[in-house]
Design a protein around this motif. Structure first.
Motif, PDB file in Angstrom:
ATOM      1  N   LYS A   1      54.161 118.242   8.356  1.00 53.73           N
ATOM      2  CA  LYS A   1      53.018 117.818   7.538  1.00 53.73           C
ATOM      3  C   LYS A   1      52.343 116.583   8.116  1.00 53.73           C
ATOM      4  N   SER A   2      53.119 115.678   8.685  1.00 49.40           N
ATOM      5  CA  SER A   2      52.532 114.473   9.287  1.00 49.40           C
ATOM      6  C   SER A   2      52.420 114.580  10.806  1.00 49.40           C
ATOM      7  N   ARG A   3      52.871 115.715  11.354  1.00 50.57           N
ATOM      8  CA  ARG A   3      52.861 115.923  12.801  1.00 50.57           C
ATOM      9  C   ARG A   3      53.504 114.735  13.526  1.00 50.57           C
ATOM     10  N   SER A   4      54.716 114.400  13.066  1.00 53.44           N
ATOM     11  CA  SER A   4      55.464 113.305  13.687  1.00 53.44           C
ATOM     12  C   SER A   4      56.904 113.751  13.919  1.00 53.44           C
ATOM     13  N   TYR A   5      57.601 113.020  14.782  1.00 50.29           N
ATOM     14  CA  TYR A   5      58.995 113.342  15.060  1.00 50.29           C
ATOM     15  C   TYR A   5      59.759 112.080  15.421  1.00 50.29           C
ATOM     16  N   HIS A   6      61.074 112.183  15.273  1.00 50.86           N
ATOM     17  CA  HIS A   6      61.987 111.065  15.504  1.00 50.86           C
ATOM     18  C   HIS A   6      63.118 111.579  16.374  1.00 50.86           C
ATOM     19  N   LEU A   7      63.405 110.928  17.485  1.00 51.40           N
ATOM     20  CA  LEU A   7      64.495 111.327  18.366  1.00 51.40           C
ATOM     21  C   LEU A   7      65.755 110.540  17.985  1.00 51.40           C
ATOM     22  N   ASP A   8      66.734 111.236  17.429  1.00 55.16           N
ATOM     23  CA  ASP A   8      67.914 110.573  16.866  1.00 55.16           C
ATOM     24  C   ASP A   8      68.729 109.756  17.858  1.00 55.16           C
ATOM     25  N   PRO A   9      68.824 110.146  19.144  1.00 58.22           N
ATOM     26  CA  PRO A   9      69.580 109.283  20.060  1.00 58.22           C
ATOM     27  C   PRO A   9      68.971 107.897  20.218  1.00 58.22           C
ATOM     28  N   VAL A  10      67.694 107.739  19.860  1.00 59.13           N
ATOM     29  CA  VAL A  10      67.055 106.422  19.928  1.00 59.13           C
ATOM     30  C   VAL A  10      67.290 105.727  18.583  1.00 59.13           C
ATOM     31  N   LEU A  11      68.429 105.058  18.478  1.00 54.55           N
ATOM     32  CA  LEU A  11      68.742 104.355  17.234  1.00 54.55           C
ATOM     33  C   LEU A  11      67.931 103.078  17.089  1.00 54.55           C
ATOM     34  N   CYS A  12      67.510 102.524  18.204  1.00 53.00           N
ATOM     35  CA  CYS A  12      66.662 101.334  18.185  1.00 53.00           C
ATOM     36  C   CYS A  12      65.458 101.581  19.093  1.00 53.00           C
ATOM     37  N   ALA A  13      64.290 101.640  18.509  1.00 54.33           N
ATOM     38  CA  ALA A  13      63.085 101.706  19.327  1.00 54.33           C
ATOM     39  C   ALA A  13      62.906 100.363  20.046  1.00 54.33           C
ATOM     40  N   SER A  14      61.985 100.327  20.970  1.00 46.41           N
ATOM     41  CA  SER A  14      61.793  99.125  21.793  1.00 46.41           C
ATOM     42  C   SER A  14      61.619  97.878  20.931  1.00 46.41           C
ATOM     43  N   GLY A  15      62.364  96.843  21.290  1.00 47.42           N
ATOM     44  CA  GLY A  15      62.221  95.542  20.642  1.00 47.42           C
ATOM     45  C   GLY A  15      63.042  95.338  19.392  1.00 47.42           C
ATOM     46  N   ASN A  16      63.832  96.346  18.959  1.00 46.55           N
ATOM     47  CA  ASN A  16      64.578  96.229  17.698  1.00 46.55           C
ATOM     48  C   ASN A  16      66.076  95.996  17.872  1.00 46.55           C
ATOM     49  N   TYR A  17      66.561  95.878  19.087  1.00 39.96           N
ATOM     50  CA  TYR A  17      68.005  95.795  19.321  1.00 39.96           C
ATOM     51  C   TYR A  17      68.582  94.459  18.862  1.00 39.96           C
ATOM     52  N   LYS A  18      69.736  94.533  18.167  1.00 38.70           N
ATOM     53  CA  LYS A  18      70.516  93.346  17.799  1.00 38.70           C
ATOM     54  C   LYS A  18      71.990  93.690  17.971  1.00 38.70           C
ATOM     55  N   ASP A  19      72.728  92.903  18.763  1.00 43.52           N
ATOM     56  CA  ASP A  19      74.130  93.261  18.990  1.00 43.52           C
ATOM     57  C   ASP A  19      75.014  92.931  17.791  1.00 43.52           C
TER      58      ASP A  19
END
Length: 466
Positions: free
Chosen positions: A314-332
């Protein structure tokens, strides 16, 4: 002026969570600021509170309302503080018994039927403990949960304690108009996840003649009664050709989402049908073929491909599950698995496990993180092996896994799925090989190409510094 907490919210705090609110039948608590918390605690119909920008904002957020002096919030809404760690949800296997004997059951360490089951008085005590630890939402599962002789009584006991059932996992066999009417009368309107393994293949996998028709009838009945339905569809070499026709059938029936799950080589499946299990890259390739066809099919049912992709036509969007953190969101400091960190999984014999998908593996390997027949829930959520396991953070994994520590993709995958890591490496802190292959073999780029024209909500920047 006097204020009270509104009836659809409750005010809570836990160890390391200073203040948060639950909304009725929303699983996760929402944090509040220190200033908001102070006003919310005083919004008990007894304190004369000066009107300020904070009170105005709390009214706009729907958290408080003006009232007369002495007009108190409900018992559920009133502020409660817990000295255990925050866990909003429980995945509760009320029985291991099942009227089917599925060839792939991840709860089983072998082919013997599971016979463990919670006694009703033990369950009511556990529900008291859950309430007293600040748990709010439940996934009810089995075995086949509706096979429990006190199934509806258990549902009622959850709602008596102002908690709710977010999801019900079932094979659909025992769903009836009478049962749905009882659930509605209780106020129980969960998302119902019903197993369906493809046109012409369901009876074989569920090891029960007539299961396919019974399941499809149950889905239609639930949809007719206004329940949201997710089809949980196992994917293996035998049913690949029927996936798109199955998706069309489910879409036309009114199913909200089809969840495709790679039938993993857990102990029972490995014994029953080892040649049917898709290798990891084979799974990625087959699922991309499916999505290429589905994307242009005109069907609008949402798709989840386990550990791979989520697609929303419906929104013509998708999410790739192996990408748990998109760019810039990583925190150890993030937990290795946010799902494990937010939901305690309890088996039919009282064992706590990081997630239900690990239950059969833990049983086979004789691994124990705690048992609720021996240890109070509060203690398990305050310290010990279980808490150490689910609260382990990415920094700890990097110390454990040389592969993860030396990988440029770690900031995106965060090590992958702990359930797959322990299955293939023997440690939840190991690198999930499925995610390693996803990035190392170019499956990110292949997926983006197949989904061209749809919006990718998990973009990565490979030039981003490690």
């Amino acid at each position: 002026m006097y204020f009270r907490l509104k009836d659809n919210i409750s005010l809570r705090s836990w160890e390391r969570v200073r203040g948060a609110v639950y909304y009725k039948e929303m699983p996760y608590a929402t944090g509040v600021t220190a200033g908001e918390l102070q006003i919310l605690i005083m919004s008990d119909g007894e304190h004369d509170i000066e009107e300020t920008e904070i009170t105005d904002n709390l009214i706009k957020k729907g958290l408080i309302e003006p009232c007369e002096k002495g007009e108190h919030p409900s018992e559920w809404s009133s502020y409660k503080s817990y000295d255990n760690r925050y866990f909003p949800k429980m995945n509760l296997m009320i029985t291991g018994k099942c009227n089917y004997n599925c060839l792939h059951c991840f709860n089983a360490a072998d082919n013997a039927p599971l016979m463990t089951e919670w006694k009703f008085d033990e369950l009511t005590d556990l529900l008291d403990q859950a309430r007293d630890c600040g748990i709010h939402a439940f996934t009810i599962t089995g075995g086949e949960p509706m096979l429990h002789p006190r199934f509806m009584d258990i549902i009622r006991e959850i709602y008596k304690r102002d908690m709710f059932v977010e999801e019900l996992n079932t094979n659909g066999y025992f769903l009836s108009q009478e049962k749905l009417d009882e659930m509605k009368e209780t106020g129980c309107r969960p998302c119902i996840k019903i197993s369906f393994d493809g046109i012409g293949h369901h009876d074989w996998l569920r090891n029960h003649k007539g299961a396919e028709k019974r399941t499809l009838d149950a889905m239609e009945l639930c949809i007719k009664n206004g329940y949201s339905i997710i089809s949980q569809t196992q994917v293996h070499r035998r049913n690949l050709k029927c996936l798109l026709p199955t998706a069309k059938l489910l879409n036309d029936t009114g199913v909200d989402m089809m969840r495709l799950i790679r039938t993993t080589d857990v102990p029972r499946w490995h014994e029953n049908a080892p040649d049917s299990c898709l290798e990891i890259e084979e799974y990625y390739g087959r699922m991309l073929e499916f999505m290429s066809e589905y994307k242009d099919s005109g069907l609008n049912m949402d798709i989840i491909i386990w550990q791979f992709m989520r697609a929303y036509p419906k929104s013509r969007s998708y999410h790739l599950d192996p990408v748990l953190c998109a760019s810039g969101n990583y925190k150890d400091s993030d937990p290795i698995c946010k799902g494990n960190r937010g939901m305690i999984a309890v088996t039919s014999d009282g064992e706590v496990v990081p997630c239900m998908q690990m239950s059969g593996y833990f049983k086979e390997k004789n691994l124990h993180l705690g048992n609720l027949h021996d240890t109070p829930l509060h203690d398990l959520l305050s310290g010990g092996a279980y808490l150490d396991s689910v609260c382990a953070d990415l920094h700890k994994q990097l110390e454990h896994s040389e592969k993860c520590a030396g990988c440029d993709y770690y900031k995106y995958c965060n090590g992958g799925c702990p359930a797959l890591a322990i299955l293939y490496t023997g440690s939840m802190l190991g690198a999930d090989p499925a995610k390693c292959l996803f990035f190392e073999k170019g499956w990110y780029e292949k997926s983006v190409k197949v989904m061209e024209g749809w919006r990718n909500t998990t973009e990565i920047n490979k030039e981003e510094p490690s």
